[in-house]
Design a protein around this motif. Structure first.
Motif, short mmCIF file in Angstrom:
data_model
loop_
_atom_site.label_atom_id
_atom_site.label_comp_id
_atom_site.label_asym_id
_atom_site.label_seq_id
_atom_site.Cartn_x
_atom_site.Cartn_y
_atom_site.Cartn_z
N GLY A 150 25.69 25.70 76.78
CA GLY A 150 25.32 23.83 77.80
C GLY A 150 25.87 24.59 78.73
N ALA A 151 26.55 25.25 79.14
CA ALA A 151 27.48 25.67 80.42
C ALA A 151 26.39 26.74 81.02
N PRO A 176 16.05 26.53 68.56
CA PRO A 176 17.10 25.90 67.38
C PRO A 176 17.65 24.65 68.31
N ILE A 177 18.66 24.78 69.77
CA ILE A 177 18.68 23.99 70.69
C ILE A 177 17.53 22.87 70.77
N LEU A 178 16.96 23.36 71.50
CA LEU A 178 15.66 22.17 71.42
C LEU A 178 15.29 20.84 70.14
N ILE A 190 26.34 17.65 70.32
CA ILE A 190 28.23 17.29 70.72
C ILE A 190 28.83 18.63 71.85
N PRO A 191 29.17 20.06 71.37
CA PRO A 191 29.38 21.18 71.68
C PRO A 191 28.09 21.50 72.84
N PHE A 192 27.80 21.56 73.02
CA PHE A 192 26.05 21.21 73.70
C PHE A 192 27.02 20.86 74.68
#
Length: 280
Positions: A150-151, A176-178, A190-192
């Motif tokens: 995320g950062a 997987p993030i998308l 949330i963590p991203f």
């Protein structure tokens, strides 16, 4: 209402841009970058005024990102050249506004030094990014990893002309993030989001400080990042016919962006005239 609709459209453009080459460049050509950075750096200062300014933009970003994540991926895979043409035209259409804002406090030749440095940095980053290859897709992401990604993603979204999406592709984590966002998987979102927001807040404060202390130098560095980012969108055409269609798309998107910036300028001028009338 015109102001709200204009900001909403800008937010939608930035939301789509965030899925490809980062939102910073588009926020600049749309004329909202520095104000948004100030709001992100100090969200509770003049809270009501800031909220009134930014809520249509945020709504546009969230809606377009949520609705277009799969669409952008599809267009980049199936119509890559034409999609790049659209983004290329959007940036070109906003360049006149970019220079106007940069010269608002005057111009000095030394500002071009920061532009040159930015050009060199962006070219190096682009060459490195273009030589990377996508790695094996990851099936499991820990909370710490998601915060880190995320950062990394936020850096490319906040810093104009820079993109870090190639890093996520290379690490095999972009897909997987998308997917996590399109399926509303909070274990990913949330963590991203924590990593994204933390980096954005830190970077926004730094950029706001630079604007206040070194306005001209900072903005001309941003111009360097933004202009060089055009190279990232130059497409490869397989035929003359595709090239002609691509040029048409560039012209249409350029005129669209120029129209949005002109409308925004008229809105700001109307507001200033109204303020002067009220003072009298």
């Amino acid at each position: 209402m015109k102001e709200i609709i204009t900001k909403f459209i800008k937010g939608m453009i930035i939301g789509v841009a965030a899925l490809t080459a980062g939102a910073g460049t588009f926020a600049i050509v749309l004329g909202i970058y520095d104000r948004c950075m100030e709001i992100i750096a100090n969200p509770f200062k003049n809270f009501k005024e800031n909220l009134k300014y930014i809520w249509p933009i945020l709504l546009g970003i969230l809606l377009s990102a949520a609705c277009c994540a799969n669409l952008v991926g599809y267009l980049l895979n199936e119509y890559n050249a034409f999609t790049r043409c659209a983004f290329l035209g959007i940036i070109i259409g906003g360049i006149p506004t970019l220079f106007a804002v940069a010269n608002k406090k005057g111009f000095k030749k030394k500002y071009l030094i920061s532009t040159l440095i930015a050009l060199i940095i962006t070219i190096i980053c682009t060459v490195i990014a273009n030589n990377t290859k996508a790695g094996t897709e990851v099936t499991y992401l820990s909370k710490i990893e998601l915060i880190l990604y995320g950062a990394i993603y936020a850096w490319g979204a906040v810093m104009p002309g820079m993109t870090t999406i190639h890093i996520l592709i290379y690490l095999g984590v972009l897909s997987p993030i998308l997917k996590g966002f399109t399926t509303l998987n909070l274990a990913i979102i949330i963590p991203f989001g924590i990593g994204y927001i933390a980096l954005a807040l830190t970077t926004a404060g730094m950029i706001t400080y630079l604007f206040k202390k070194f306005y001209g130098m900072t903005y001309y560095a941003i111009i360097g990042f933004s202009i060089t980012s055009l190279v990232m969108f130059v497409p490869e055409f397989k035929s003359i016919g595709q090239g002609i269609i691509g040029v048409i798309i560039i012209l249409i998107s350029t005129l669209f962006m120029y129209g949005i910036t002109r409308l925004d300028k008229k809105i700001e001028e109307t507001k200033e005239e109204g303020a002067l009338t009220n003072e009298k």
